[in-house]
Design a protein around this motif. Sequence first.
Motif, PDB file in Angstrom:
ATOM      1  N   ARG A 195      64.033  43.077  20.913  1.00 53.01           N
ATOM      2  CA  ARG A 195      63.109  41.945  20.975  1.00 53.01           C
ATOM      3  C   ARG A 195      61.765  42.308  20.358  1.00 53.01           C
ATOM      4  O   ARG A 195      61.358  43.474  20.379  1.00 53.01           O
ATOM      5  CB  ARG A 195      62.895  41.513  22.436  1.00 53.01           C
ATOM      6  CG  ARG A 195      64.129  40.905  23.079  1.00 53.01           C
ATOM      7  CD  ARG A 195      63.971  40.798  24.584  1.00 53.01           C
ATOM      8  NE  ARG A 195      65.056  40.036  25.190  1.00 53.01           N
ATOM      9  CZ  ARG A 195      66.253  40.509  25.463  1.00 53.01           C
ATOM     10  NH1 ARG A 195      66.546  41.776  25.189  1.00 53.01           N
ATOM     11  NH2 ARG A 195      67.183  39.734  26.014  1.00 53.01           N
ATOM     12  N   ILE A 196      61.075  41.304  19.872  1.00 53.84           N
ATOM     13  CA  ILE A 196      59.695  41.458  19.395  1.00 53.84           C
ATOM     14  C   ILE A 196      58.835  40.493  20.187  1.00 53.84           C
ATOM     15  O   ILE A 196      59.129  39.294  20.267  1.00 53.84           O
ATOM     16  CB  ILE A 196      59.584  41.183  17.887  1.00 53.84           C
ATOM     17  CG1 ILE A 196      60.360  42.239  17.100  1.00 53.84           C
ATOM     18  CG2 ILE A 196      58.116  41.165  17.448  1.00 53.84           C
ATOM     19  CD1 ILE A 196      60.445  41.984  15.615  1.00 53.84           C
ATOM     20  N   LEU A 197      57.772  41.012  20.783  1.00 50.36           N
ATOM     21  CA  LEU A 197      56.863  40.219  21.601  1.00 50.36           C
ATOM     22  C   LEU A 197      55.493  40.165  20.947  1.00 50.36           C
ATOM     23  O   LEU A 197      54.951  41.189  20.520  1.00 50.36           O
ATOM     24  CB  LEU A 197      56.731  40.836  22.996  1.00 50.36           C
ATOM     25  CG  LEU A 197      55.668  40.228  23.892  1.00 50.36           C
ATOM     26  CD1 LEU A 197      56.113  38.857  24.399  1.00 50.36           C
ATOM     27  CD2 LEU A 197      55.348  41.137  25.074  1.00 50.36           C
ATOM     28  N   MET A 199      51.863  39.746  21.940  1.00 49.16           N
ATOM     29  CA  MET A 199      51.083  39.796  23.183  1.00 49.16           C
ATOM     30  C   MET A 199      50.121  38.632  23.308  1.00 49.16           C
ATOM     31  O   MET A 199      49.843  38.154  24.410  1.00 49.16           O
ATOM     32  CB  MET A 199      50.316  41.120  23.285  1.00 49.16           C
ATOM     33  CG  MET A 199      51.133  42.261  23.831  1.00 49.16           C
ATOM     34  SD  MET A 199      50.133  43.695  24.283  1.00 49.16           S
ATOM     35  CE  MET A 199      49.170  43.040  25.654  1.00 49.16           C
ATOM     36  N   GLN A 200      49.561  38.178  22.190  1.00 48.12           N
ATOM     37  CA  GLN A 200      48.575  37.113  22.275  1.00 48.12           C
ATOM     38  C   GLN A 200      49.200  35.777  22.708  1.00 48.12           C
ATOM     39  O   GLN A 200      48.659  35.076  23.557  1.00 48.12           O
ATOM     40  CB  GLN A 200      47.861  36.929  20.914  1.00 48.12           C
ATOM     41  CG  GLN A 200      46.793  37.975  20.628  1.00 48.12           C
ATOM     42  CD  GLN A 200      47.388  39.245  20.003  1.00 48.12           C
ATOM     43  OE1 GLN A 200      48.611  39.392  19.883  1.00 48.12           O
ATOM     44  NE2 GLN A 200      46.527  40.151  19.606  1.00 48.12           N
ATOM     45  N   THR A 201      50.358  35.466  22.153  1.00 47.54           N
ATOM     46  CA  THR A 201      50.980  34.184  22.451  1.00 47.54           C
ATOM     47  C   THR A 201      51.989  34.259  23.596  1.00 47.54           C
ATOM     48  O   THR A 201      52.423  33.233  24.110  1.00 47.54           O
ATOM     49  CB  THR A 201      51.704  33.633  21.210  1.00 47.54           C
ATOM     50  OG1 THR A 201      52.796  34.513  20.869  1.00 47.54           O
ATOM     51  CG2 THR A 201      50.739  33.541  20.026  1.00 47.54           C
ATOM     52  N   LYS A 202      52.401  35.496  23.943  1.00 51.39           N
ATOM     53  CA  LYS A 202      53.427  35.731  24.958  1.00 51.39           C
ATOM     54  C   LYS A 202      54.768  35.115  24.552  1.00 51.39           C
ATOM     55  O   LYS A 202      55.583  34.746  25.398  1.00 51.39           O
ATOM     56  CB  LYS A 202      52.972  35.228  26.345  1.00 51.39           C
ATOM     57  CG  LYS A 202      51.780  35.952  26.897  1.00 51.39           C
ATOM     58  CD  LYS A 202      51.485  35.595  28.340  1.00 51.39           C
ATOM     59  CE  LYS A 202      50.987  34.175  28.465  1.00 51.39           C
ATOM     60  NZ  LYS A 202      50.541  33.873  29.847  1.00 51.39           N
ATOM     61  N   GLN A 203      54.986  35.005  23.263  1.00 51.60           N
ATOM     62  CA  GLN A 203      56.251  34.525  22.729  1.00 51.60           C
ATOM     63  C   GLN A 203      57.064  35.720  22.245  1.00 51.60           C
ATOM     64  O   GLN A 203      56.509  36.672  21.703  1.00 51.60           O
ATOM     65  CB  GLN A 203      56.017  33.554  21.577  1.00 51.60           C
ATOM     66  CG  GLN A 203      55.233  32.309  21.948  1.00 51.60           C
ATOM     67  CD  GLN A 203      55.966  31.441  22.951  1.00 51.60           C
ATOM     68  OE1 GLN A 203      57.145  31.128  22.764  1.00 51.60           O
ATOM     69  NE2 GLN A 203      55.282  31.030  24.013  1.00 51.60           N
ATOM     70  N   PHE A 204      58.385  35.665  22.429  1.00 54.68           N
ATOM     71  CA  PHE A 204      59.242  36.727  21.928  1.00 54.68           C
ATOM     72  C   PHE A 204      60.410  36.139  21.180  1.00 54.68           C
ATOM     73  O   PHE A 204      60.756  34.967  21.332  1.00 54.68           O
ATOM     74  CB  PHE A 204      59.742  37.616  23.077  1.00 54.68           C
ATOM     75  CG  PHE A 204      60.894  37.038  23.852  1.00 54.68           C
ATOM     76  CD1 PHE A 204      62.209  37.339  23.505  1.00 54.68           C
ATOM     77  CD2 PHE A 204      60.679  36.177  24.916  1.00 54.68           C
ATOM     78  CE1 PHE A 204      63.277  36.799  24.206  1.00 54.68           C
ATOM     79  CE2 PHE A 204      61.739  35.629  25.626  1.00 54.68           C
ATOM     80  CZ  PHE A 204      63.036  35.954  25.270  1.00 54.68           C
ATOM     81  N   TYR A 205      61.005  36.962  20.335  1.00 54.67           N
ATOM     82  CA  TYR A 205      62.206  36.570  19.611  1.00 54.67           C
ATOM     83  C   TYR A 205      63.037  37.813  19.361  1.00 54.67           C
ATOM     84  O   TYR A 205      62.560  38.936  19.514  1.00 54.67           O
ATOM     85  CB  TYR A 205      61.869  35.853  18.307  1.00 54.67           C
ATOM     86  CG  TYR A 205      60.960  36.606  17.387  1.00 54.67           C
ATOM     87  CD1 TYR A 205      61.460  37.435  16.367  1.00 54.67           C
ATOM     88  CD2 TYR A 205      59.568  36.497  17.495  1.00 54.67           C
ATOM     89  CE1 TYR A 205      60.628  38.129  15.526  1.00 54.67           C
ATOM     90  CE2 TYR A 205      58.726  37.188  16.652  1.00 54.67           C
ATOM     91  CZ  TYR A 205      59.250  38.001  15.660  1.00 54.67           C
ATOM     92  OH  TYR A 205      58.418  38.697  14.830  1.00 54.67           O
ATOM     93  N   PHE A 206      64.286  37.614  18.991  1.00 59.68           N
ATOM     94  CA  PHE A 206      65.192  38.736  18.743  1.00 59.68           C
ATOM     95  C   PHE A 206      65.007  39.237  17.323  1.00 59.68           C
ATOM     96  O   PHE A 206      64.924  38.462  16.379  1.00 59.68           O
ATOM     97  CB  PHE A 206      66.635  38.323  18.992  1.00 59.68           C
ATOM     98  CG  PHE A 206      66.918  37.970  20.426  1.00 59.68           C
ATOM     99  CD1 PHE A 206      66.985  38.966  21.400  1.00 59.68           C
ATOM    100  CD2 PHE A 206      67.092  36.644  20.794  1.00 59.68           C
ATOM    101  CE1 PHE A 206      67.231  38.641  22.728  1.00 59.68           C
ATOM    102  CE2 PHE A 206      67.348  36.310  22.128  1.00 59.68           C
ATOM    103  CZ  PHE A 206      67.414  37.318  23.091  1.00 59.68           C
ATOM    104  N   ALA A 207      64.941  40.553  17.199  1.00 61.67           N
ATOM    105  CA  ALA A 207      64.712  41.154  15.886  1.00 61.67           C
ATOM    106  C   ALA A 207      65.987  41.124  15.047  1.00 61.67           C
ATOM    107  O   ALA A 207      67.081  41.098  15.567  1.00 61.67           O
ATOM    108  CB  ALA A 207      64.245  42.602  16.066  1.00 61.67           C
TER     109      ALA A 207
END
Length: 207
Positions: A195-197, A199-207
Amino acid sequence: MKILICQPKLESGLEQLEYELHKNPFVDAAIFPEGYLNENIVQACELAQKYNVALITGYRNLQERPKDRAVMINRNGTVVIDRIKYSVATFAQESGFTIGHILCDELVIQGLNGVQESRLDLIVHPIGVGMFSEEQFDEWIGRAREIAIQHKVMVIGTSHADGSFGDTGISIPIAYCFDKQGDVVFISKNDVRTRILDMQTKQFYFA
């Protein structure tokens, strides 16, 4: 700050680390499990410098007891945190954020050792092998959330994709993230995708 959160298989070298850094060259930091580096500190520093990424993980010093150590290597390839397991938590700056470790079962044994640091931004929780029961999974997730709320700090944890505790033969891979309010960003059970997170937006997605 963009953070790569990985659940590699146990290995003697750093092939999976280099693969992930090569595949995701835009990240600022990468989190790997407790003990993942083994004794390959020099090579890890070289990779951090080569890919301009901070590494937050753990390694082993077989001459010590306990053998596990928390380590953070900055984007210049310099070790900025290096402490033995069960010692007092230490912190370092990276990309304008104050970052520290809770190493594996330190989470339930000592937490942050009574640290009253009000300016912490992120606690990284490198875990060795996966959980040995659903009850342990729930306990560790609950304790991590308590620490996030108590210290008003984001907490991110990740384990290896394989391995088991002792001779149980059971391993539930775990990865999670709580924000500073203790709200769930993600909780992963038996899903070892990278995963890639942000920090500022608190959004993550799969790499």
